[in-house]
Design a protein around this motif. Structure first.
Motif, PDB file in Angstrom:
ATOM      1  N   ARG A 228       0.849  -1.186   0.000  1.00  0.00           N
ATOM      2  CA  ARG A 228       0.000   0.000   0.000  1.00  0.00           C
ATOM      3  C   ARG A 228       0.888   1.240   0.000  1.00  0.00           C
ATOM      4  N   ARG A 229       0.278   2.359  -0.364  1.00  0.00           N
ATOM      5  CA  ARG A 229       1.041   3.594  -0.428  1.00  0.00           C
ATOM      6  C   ARG A 229       0.534   4.602   0.598  1.00  0.00           C
ATOM      7  N   GLY A 230       1.401   5.501   0.958  1.00  0.00           N
ATOM      8  CA  GLY A 230       1.028   6.558   1.889  1.00  0.00           C
ATOM      9  C   GLY A 230       1.972   7.727   1.734  1.00  0.00           C
ATOM     10  N   ARG A 231       1.765   8.746   2.565  1.00  0.00           N
ATOM     11  CA  ARG A 231       2.676   9.896   2.556  1.00  0.00           C
ATOM     12  C   ARG A 231       2.868  10.382   3.970  1.00  0.00           C
ATOM     13  N   VAL A 232       3.987  11.042   4.202  1.00  0.00           N
ATOM     14  CA  VAL A 232       4.350  11.527   5.531  1.00  0.00           C
ATOM     15  C   VAL A 232       3.585  12.817   5.817  1.00  0.00           C
ATOM     16  N   LEU A 233       2.860  12.827   6.938  1.00  0.00           N
ATOM     17  CA  LEU A 233       2.122  14.012   7.355  1.00  0.00           C
ATOM     18  C   LEU A 233       2.862  14.830   8.396  1.00  0.00           C
ATOM     19  N   GLU A 234       3.707  14.147   9.185  1.00  0.00           N
ATOM     20  CA  GLU A 234       4.334  14.838  10.314  1.00  0.00           C
ATOM     21  C   GLU A 234       5.615  14.099  10.680  1.00  0.00           C
ATOM     22  N   VAL A 235       6.652  14.844  11.040  1.00  0.00           N
ATOM     23  CA  VAL A 235       7.941  14.257  11.408  1.00  0.00           C
ATOM     24  C   VAL A 235       8.474  14.978  12.636  1.00  0.00           C
TER      25      VAL A 235
END
Length: 468
Positions: free
Chosen positions: A43-50
């Motif tokens: 599955r794919r995702g993206r970084v929202l917070e680091v």
């Protein structure tokens, strides 16, 4: 961003559509992520917070079935990109830009970051070219200009989809008579609505110049945040690299805002008005501001977002903030719709802030601005007199007032109302306006100059009898 692929197996927490990955380093905001389950599913995702060695990852397909143990997280070192090509016109894609119409894969001319790059304000060209939509209520009184962002404020059950499809089929730039390429983004819509647009474009022969990005209501809400950005990425390529005039239709931005609120709630952010995040304004602006013209470039992006106002409330945060960012609004009326008038545009609530730049001699016609102002004034008085007549009776009104009542009826039946396939030129629109204005005494046309009246009023345009 050339960080390279980094792989981790430590999932600290799963909450709704979000994963919290622990022990990470060199991870960037908006970086794309690949999540591999023990079964091999990806599955794919993206970084929202680091921060503090943790990364919050938004999974596009949702977190159902993901286990904290045995799941591999790969940070790919780049933002989400989609392939862009002129060949995407005539095709249908999902919200991530992948073909879903059974056709071949897109041969990319290049790949672009879906987040786009803001236009340099100093390089923006001022919108001033009239767009003829063929809809009298828009062309005559709320004119759309090339490079403008003009939303449609609607309500549940109103025919905003029909109006948007009609505009997409009929829109042309006067003088160039060039059809628009249409980039259509469906955000969380029902399958029936998707079929309506697909069939409409097929039946009218417009599908060949339309690229559709579709996120259905039963698909993950996460992809709703990507869909309009993917569509605008293609629009920017077509406009500024292929010199096309592009009309972008985004429906329904209310579904987009609801998805944004859902993600914000999962992140336990402090809510703003009615539970929407405090950054709703800036987030909507990051989409709406991707419209316009660039100096020295032929192409342009004209944007028509559609949003359904919850409970028909124009003060709701979504239409309220949208109105601040965009250059006007087209407001649909439930009362006009219930009386069988299509399109049910409430012209008294609608506005195009750039109208004055796109009308007049050499663009539409010299009488356009004066006629528009007179229509507004006369229709507003007619609507007020309707309310008065309901109380005191029409017989109690003066002859002039009764003429205004007749004008209001004619305005709705002759000027506003037209067929779904009826494409009126601006000349036809203005001629209809003069016909209905002629029911008023000439001395009541106070917004029009005397020389304009003598040139265009039907009384003075009747052919004179020939002398034998």
């Amino acid at each position: 961003m050339a960080l390279g692929v980094r792989e981790y197996t430590g999932i600290g927490e799963i909450k709704g559509p979000l994963l919290v990955v622990k022990g990470v380093s060199r991870v960037a905001y908006d970086e794309i992520v690949e999540v591999e389950l023990p079964s091999g599913e990806k599955r794919r995702g993206r970084v929202l917070e680091v921060g503090m060695g943790y990364a919050v990852v938004q999974v596009f397909e949702g977190t159902t079935g993901i286990s904290p143990v045995g799941t591999t997280i790969r940070f790919l070192g780049k933002p989400l990109e989609i392939p862009v090509s002129e060949d995407m016109l005539g095709r249908i894609f999902n919200g991530l830009g992948e073909p879903i119409d059974g056709g071949p894969p897109i041969v990319a001319e290049e790949k672009r970051d879906v987040n786009g790059a803001p236009l340099n304000p100093a390089e923006r060209a001022y919108p001033e070219d009239f767009i003829q939509t063929g809809v009298s209520a828009i062309d005559g009184m709320n004119t759309l200009v090339r490079g403008q962002k003009l939303p449609i404020f609607s309500g549940s059950g109103l025919p905003h989809n029909k109006l948007a499809a009609q505009i997409a089929r009929q829109a042309t730039v006067r003088g160039e008579e060039e059809e628009f390429a249409v980039v259509f983004a469906a955000i969380g819509i029902k399958y029936d609505d998707f079929l309506f647009f697909k069939r409409f474009f097929e039946e009218t022969g417009a599908l060949g110049r339309v690229a559709m990005f579709v996120n259905l209501a039963d698909e993950p809400a996460m992809i709703r945040l990507i869909t309009p950005r993917a569509a605008l990425t293609l629009a920017e390529y077509l406009a500024f690299e292929r010199d096309m005039h592009v009309l972008v239709i985004l429906t329904d931005m209310t579904n987009y805002a609801e998805a944004l609120r859902e993600i914000s709630s999962a992140r336990e952010e402090v809510p703003g008005r009615q539970g929407y995040p405090g950054y709703l304004y800036s987030d909507l602006a990051s989409i709406y501001e991707r419209a316009g013209r660039v100096k020295g470039r032929k192409g342009s992006i004209t944007q028509m977002p559609i949003l359904t106002m919850p409970n028909d409330d124009i003060t709701h945060p979504i239409p309220d903030l949208t109105g601040y960012i965009t250059e006007g609004q087209i407001v649909l009326s439930r009362e006009l719709h219930n009386r069988g008038i299509y399109p049910p545009i409430n012209v008294l609530m609608s506005l195009s802030r750039l109208m004055k730049e796109g009308i007049g001699p050499g663009k539409t016609r010299e009488d356009h601005a004066e006629v528009s102002n007179q229509l507004y004034a006369a229709y507003s008085r007619g609507v007020e007199l309707r309310s008065l007549a309901a109380i005191v009776g029409e017989e109690s009104l003066s002859e002039v007032d009764r003429r205004y009542l007749r004008f209001a009826d004619l305005f709705e039946r002759r000027f506003l109302s037209q067929g779904e396939r009826e494409n009126r030129s601006i000349e036809e629109t203005l001629d209809i306006a003069w016909e209905i204005l002629s029911v008023l005494p000439e001395e009541e046309l106070t917004n029009i100059k005397e020389e304009t009246i003598r040139k265009y009023h039907p009384k003075y345009r009747r052919p004179k009898p020939t002398v034998s």
